[in-house]
Design a protein around this motif. Sequence first.
Motif, PDB file in Angstrom:
ATOM      1  N   TRP A 175     -33.820  30.827  -8.494  1.00 51.40           N
ATOM      2  CA  TRP A 175     -34.243  31.669  -9.691  1.00 51.40           C
ATOM      3  C   TRP A 175     -34.859  30.272 -10.704  1.00 51.40           C
ATOM      4  O   TRP A 175     -35.865  30.517 -11.363  1.00 51.40           O
ATOM      5  CB  TRP A 175     -33.372  32.278 -10.347  1.00 51.40           C
ATOM      6  N   GLY A 176     -34.255  29.262 -10.742  1.00 55.70           N
ATOM      7  CA  GLY A 176     -34.631  28.158 -11.628  1.00 55.70           C
ATOM      8  C   GLY A 176     -35.896  27.821 -11.355  1.00 55.70           C
ATOM      9  O   GLY A 176     -36.764  27.372 -12.150  1.00 55.70           O
ATOM     10  N   ALA A 177     -36.008  27.305  -9.914  1.00 51.15           N
ATOM     11  CA  ALA A 177     -37.324  26.596  -9.434  1.00 51.15           C
ATOM     12  C   ALA A 177     -38.372  27.720  -9.762  1.00 51.15           C
ATOM     13  O   ALA A 177     -39.682  27.208 -10.205  1.00 51.15           O
ATOM     14  CB  ALA A 177     -37.239  26.531  -8.174  1.00 51.15           C
ATOM     15  N   ASP A 178     -38.227  28.910  -9.767  1.00 52.13           N
ATOM     16  CA  ASP A 178     -39.310  29.846 -10.220  1.00 52.13           C
ATOM     17  C   ASP A 178     -39.757  29.963 -11.600  1.00 52.13           C
ATOM     18  O   ASP A 178     -40.815  29.883 -11.980  1.00 52.13           O
ATOM     19  CB  ASP A 178     -38.770  31.425  -9.776  1.00 52.13           C
ATOM     20  N   LYS A 179     -38.758  29.613 -12.581  1.00 50.54           N
ATOM     21  CA  LYS A 179     -38.998  29.443 -13.934  1.00 50.54           C
ATOM     22  C   LYS A 179     -39.750  28.145 -14.129  1.00 50.54           C
ATOM     23  O   LYS A 179     -40.753  28.156 -14.914  1.00 50.54           O
ATOM     24  CB  LYS A 179     -37.835  29.337 -14.540  1.00 50.54           C
ATOM     25  N   VAL A 180     -39.534  27.065 -13.206  1.00 53.62           N
ATOM     26  CA  VAL A 180     -40.206  25.912 -13.450  1.00 53.62           C
ATOM     27  C   VAL A 180     -41.638  25.607 -13.072  1.00 53.62           C
ATOM     28  O   VAL A 180     -42.482  25.280 -13.458  1.00 53.62           O
ATOM     29  CB  VAL A 180     -39.374  24.679 -13.083  1.00 53.62           C
ATOM     30  N   PHE A 181     -41.635  26.194 -11.570  1.00 49.77           N
ATOM     31  CA  PHE A 181     -42.847  26.115 -10.789  1.00 49.77           C
ATOM     32  C   PHE A 181     -43.810  27.194 -10.824  1.00 49.77           C
ATOM     33  O   PHE A 181     -44.997  27.178 -10.251  1.00 49.77           O
ATOM     34  CB  PHE A 181     -42.709  25.628  -9.315  1.00 49.77           C
ATOM     35  N   ASN A 182     -43.141  28.453 -11.202  1.00 44.87           N
ATOM     36  CA  ASN A 182     -44.160  29.524 -11.042  1.00 44.87           C
ATOM     37  C   ASN A 182     -43.895  30.331 -12.585  1.00 44.87           C
ATOM     38  O   ASN A 182     -43.426  31.327 -12.866  1.00 44.87           O
ATOM     39  CB  ASN A 182     -43.630  30.442 -10.011  1.00 44.87           C
ATOM     40  N   VAL A 183     -44.386  29.459 -13.784  1.00 42.96           N
ATOM     41  CA  VAL A 183     -44.169  29.840 -14.861  1.00 42.96           C
ATOM     42  C   VAL A 183     -44.747  31.393 -15.267  1.00 42.96           C
ATOM     43  O   VAL A 183     -43.996  32.145 -15.918  1.00 42.96           O
ATOM     44  CB  VAL A 183     -44.807  28.983 -15.725  1.00 42.96           C
ATOM     45  N   ALA A 184     -45.805  31.737 -14.661  1.00 40.44           N
ATOM     46  CA  ALA A 184     -46.248  33.122 -15.207  1.00 40.44           C
ATOM     47  C   ALA A 184     -45.326  34.262 -14.498  1.00 40.44           C
ATOM     48  O   ALA A 184     -45.057  35.279 -15.169  1.00 40.44           O
ATOM     49  CB  ALA A 184     -47.740  33.307 -14.219  1.00 40.44           C
TER      50      ALA A 184
ATOM     51  N   TYR B 100     -35.702  40.555 -19.999  1.00 33.76           N
ATOM     52  CA  TYR B 100     -34.883  39.979 -20.858  1.00 33.76           C
ATOM     53  C   TYR B 100     -35.245  39.714 -22.232  1.00 33.76           C
ATOM     54  O   TYR B 100     -34.848  38.889 -22.994  1.00 33.76           O
ATOM     55  CB  TYR B 100     -34.830  38.369 -20.350  1.00 33.76           C
ATOM     56  N   PHE B 101     -36.098  41.123 -22.702  1.00 33.29           N
ATOM     57  CA  PHE B 101     -36.417  41.133 -23.950  1.00 33.29           C
ATOM     58  C   PHE B 101     -37.283  40.018 -24.585  1.00 33.29           C
ATOM     59  O   PHE B 101     -36.902  39.416 -25.650  1.00 33.29           O
ATOM     60  CB  PHE B 101     -35.126  41.549 -24.945  1.00 33.29           C
ATOM     61  N   ASP B 102     -37.876  39.396 -23.812  1.00 32.71           N
ATOM     62  CA  ASP B 102     -38.738  38.323 -24.407  1.00 32.71           C
ATOM     63  C   ASP B 102     -38.023  37.063 -24.317  1.00 32.71           C
ATOM     64  O   ASP B 102     -38.544  36.038 -24.905  1.00 32.71           O
ATOM     65  CB  ASP B 102     -39.667  38.550 -25.699  1.00 32.71           C
ATOM     66  N   PHE B 103     -36.588  37.013 -24.077  1.00 33.42           N
ATOM     67  CA  PHE B 103     -35.773  35.852 -24.213  1.00 33.42           C
ATOM     68  C   PHE B 103     -36.257  34.793 -23.190  1.00 33.42           C
ATOM     69  O   PHE B 103     -36.622  35.111 -22.163  1.00 33.42           O
ATOM     70  CB  PHE B 103     -34.311  36.015 -23.828  1.00 33.42           C
ATOM     71  N   LEU B 104     -36.645  33.682 -23.490  1.00 28.13           N
ATOM     72  CA  LEU B 104     -37.198  32.471 -22.712  1.00 28.13           C
ATOM     73  C   LEU B 104     -38.606  32.571 -22.464  1.00 28.13           C
ATOM     74  O   LEU B 104     -39.228  32.234 -21.462  1.00 28.13           O
ATOM     75  CB  LEU B 104     -36.467  32.357 -21.569  1.00 28.13           C
ATOM     76  N   SER B 105     -39.140  33.482 -23.426  1.00 29.26           N
ATOM     77  CA  SER B 105     -40.595  33.857 -23.214  1.00 29.26           C
ATOM     78  C   SER B 105     -41.761  32.856 -23.808  1.00 29.26           C
ATOM     79  O   SER B 105     -42.914  32.786 -23.832  1.00 29.26           O
ATOM     80  CB  SER B 105     -41.163  35.153 -23.559  1.00 29.26           C
ATOM     81  N   ILE B 106     -41.083  31.732 -24.218  1.00 28.51           N
ATOM     82  CA  ILE B 106     -42.042  30.457 -24.653  1.00 28.51           C
ATOM     83  C   ILE B 106     -41.662  29.398 -23.319  1.00 28.51           C
ATOM     84  O   ILE B 106     -40.779  29.143 -22.797  1.00 28.51           O
ATOM     85  CB  ILE B 106     -41.290  29.920 -25.755  1.00 28.51           C
ATOM     86  N   GLU B 107     -42.985  28.979 -22.895  1.00 30.68           N
ATOM     87  CA  GLU B 107     -43.154  28.486 -21.602  1.00 30.68           C
ATOM     88  C   GLU B 107     -42.478  27.223 -21.493  1.00 30.68           C
ATOM     89  O   GLU B 107     -41.511  27.010 -20.515  1.00 30.68           O
ATOM     90  CB  GLU B 107     -44.624  27.883 -21.543  1.00 30.68           C
TER      91      GLU B 107
END
Length: 137
Positions: free
Chosen positions: A20-29, A39-46
């Motif tokens: 799940w973490g790797a998805d956030k890092v390597f598949n940002v879109a 998550y109600f736009d939480f963490l929606s800043i790249e």
Amino acid sequence: MKIWTLLLLRLSLGWLLVIWGADKVFNVAHGMAVANKFYFDFLSIESVLRVGGVLQMLVGLAVVLGFARRWVYPAQVLFNGASLLAVMQSVIDPWSWVFEGSNVLFYPSLIIFAGSLLLIAFRDQDRLALDAGYSGK
């Protein structure tokens, strides 16, 4: 048998956090789409999303290794608890009988959360963890 079961649970739950973490890092879109939808736009800043992903990967690796379990197991519960809350509608009503848009595939989030709590409950019995000989005092 118990030590091997705890090892398997620790490996699988920890590696899930790494994935799940790797998805956030390597598949940002994709990470942004998930953050916006669940998550109600939480963490929606790249940049914040990527930092969160790295943190999630580090916690996951520590869980896999059984390192600093006193600290990383509660962090794991927070990550998995947030995921559970984000899809709670699908846990309560997996077939969309009441809530439109539920998805039966999210029901395992409850099982993942329960497994995370189980690792805490049986932490002292996991003899194959890297910090198994450390009392934490």
